[in-house]
Design an enzyme around this catalytic site. Sequence first.
Site, PDB file in Angstrom:
ATOM      1  CE  LYS A 110      -4.184  -2.111   1.693  1.00 13.69           C
ATOM      2  NZ  LYS A 110      -3.786  -3.532   1.876  1.00 13.69           N
TER       3      LYS A 110
HETATM    4  C1  LIG Z   1      -4.439  -4.617   1.282  1.00 16.55           C
HETATM    5  C2  LIG Z   1      -3.636  -5.871   1.171  1.00 16.55           C
HETATM    6  C3  LIG Z   1      -3.989  -6.891   0.248  1.00 16.55           C
HETATM    7  C4  LIG Z   1      -5.236  -6.831  -0.621  1.00 16.55           C
HETATM    8  O1  LIG Z   1      -5.155  -5.861  -1.621  1.00 16.55           O
HETATM    9  P1  LIG Z   1      -6.479  -5.346  -2.376  1.00 16.55           P
HETATM   10  O2  LIG Z   1      -6.055  -4.208  -3.217  1.00 16.55           O
HETATM   11  O3  LIG Z   1      -7.407  -4.911  -1.245  1.00 16.55           O
HETATM   12  O4  LIG Z   1      -7.042  -6.485  -3.136  1.00 16.55           O
HETATM   13  C5  LIG Z   1      -3.157  -7.999   0.149  1.00 16.55           C
HETATM   14  N1  LIG Z   1      -2.052  -8.127   0.919  1.00 16.55           N
HETATM   15  C6  LIG Z   1      -1.695  -7.183   1.819  1.00 16.55           C
HETATM   16  C7  LIG Z   1      -0.481  -7.394   2.646  1.00 16.55           C
HETATM   17  C8  LIG Z   1      -2.464  -6.015   1.972  1.00 16.55           C
HETATM   18  O5  LIG Z   1      -2.088  -5.081   2.875  1.00 16.55           O
END
Ligand SMILES: *Cc1c(COP(=O)(O)O)cnc(C)c1O
Length: 465
Positions: A110
């Site tokens: 993120k």
């Molecule tokens: C947010 C997250 C996901 C999922 O991603 P999306 O965009 O919500 O599908 C997968 N792995 C980790 C470690 C995350 O923080």
Amino acid sequence: MRYMSTRGQVRGIPFKDAVMMGLADDGGLLLPESIPALSPGDIEALEKLAYPELAFQIISLFASDIPSADLKGLIERSYSTFTHPEVTPVSHQDGVYILELFHGPTLAFKDVALQFLGNLFEYLLNERGEKMNIVGATSGDTGSAAIYGVRGKENINIFILHPHQRVSPVQEMQMTTVLDPNVHNLAIQGSFDDGQRIVKEIFGDLEFKSRLSLGAVNSINWARVLAQIVYYFYAWGRVRRQTGCNSLYFSVPTGNFGDIFAGYIAKRMGLPIRRLVLATNENNILSRFVRNGDYSTGNVVETLSPSMDIQVASNFERYLFYLYGGNSERVAAAMESFSRDGRLSFSKEEMAEVGNDFLSQTVDRDQTIDTIRSFHALTGYILDPHTAVGIKAGRDLSGGEAPVVCLATAHPAKFGEAVRSAIGREPEIPPSLAGIEALERRCEIIDADTEAVKKYVERKTVIGH
Ligand SMILES: *Cc1c(COP(=O)(O)O)cnc(C)c1O
């Protein structure tokens, strides 16, 4: 490039306004009015670029209202906080390509989008002479990445709600040890669902929303999807140079459908992606959809990969828009019927199209632990539980026909307990977490009550000061 809503009532919005709007005013999600098409020659020309240059080339196609020099500066600053010189390096382990997306300040993918979005908000607010209060709820990773994206920025306050004592110790420390005066952590006496409900209710109070200039950082914001398109191109270039292969699978651990939707856009732009593998844990509504056209909600269950413990994926509406051939009335009707009945159904032709873009598999707790254990035994490489879900599905479904790139969405040290139950020890602690236990923390414990949170936000806000 202009933007429109999936529900058709908002159109002709420039990129800058799309970023500030977040959710479209008609309740839909914003999408570009057209997707830029790249030729094989265009794509090959991107192959040799370093990450920030590639990011500039891709993002500028969608953000034509930001002057090039400004956009370059924003991108440079956003990725200079990553600890790996390649930003998102690709590691080849036991036949799979691991796209490491966890070298940012909070060790999860993120950061790739939220470092950029934080700088972009600051830039747009400066230009407008405005301030913003970000309010969001987190189950762990989004909160810390958003806080690191905006910490210390003068025209932004951020309020992040997390469920008191229900996030992992590392996630809690990453949020509460940030002491910049514009950062406010609220530990609510309730669950993540309570937090999400409170945030929804706060944004639903339109008078409050406009008076306090509320802003959103969750993946409904188009800028987050946009920043994530870049690394699909980056990985493609790196793997093509190593293998000469012209077509790849990407396997994506999926929760809110944001990350994999970025891959879908890359595919529509012309990147030769054979299939996108949608990997889920036991919360598998999306996997049931891809496999049998069964899009129906269930109850959220707790798993080893908590950032994917989601039943209703907010970005799915964006995909529906394309699946329905750009018919926004149908999207609006489908969203209404889904909120009434908790399910959607699809025609044979639609499912054939889904199958051209996606494959999917559900990976359960035991398979996740097994994958971490066997991968480590074979290669010495430690997977975090989210990444392990993607590795398992990617290997099972790609069938060895073309290389598979698995997105590594978090550093294993963020989920040390799951790793320990697989390999008997915790992963090494990266420098950004070393000594974090000893740092001063700041956090307000507060009732899971919308009015109490609103009062708190109002008291601390920068607006009018
Ligand atoms: C947010 C997250 C996901 C999922 O991603 P999306 O965009 O919500 O599908 C997968 N792995 C980790 C470690 C995350 O923080």
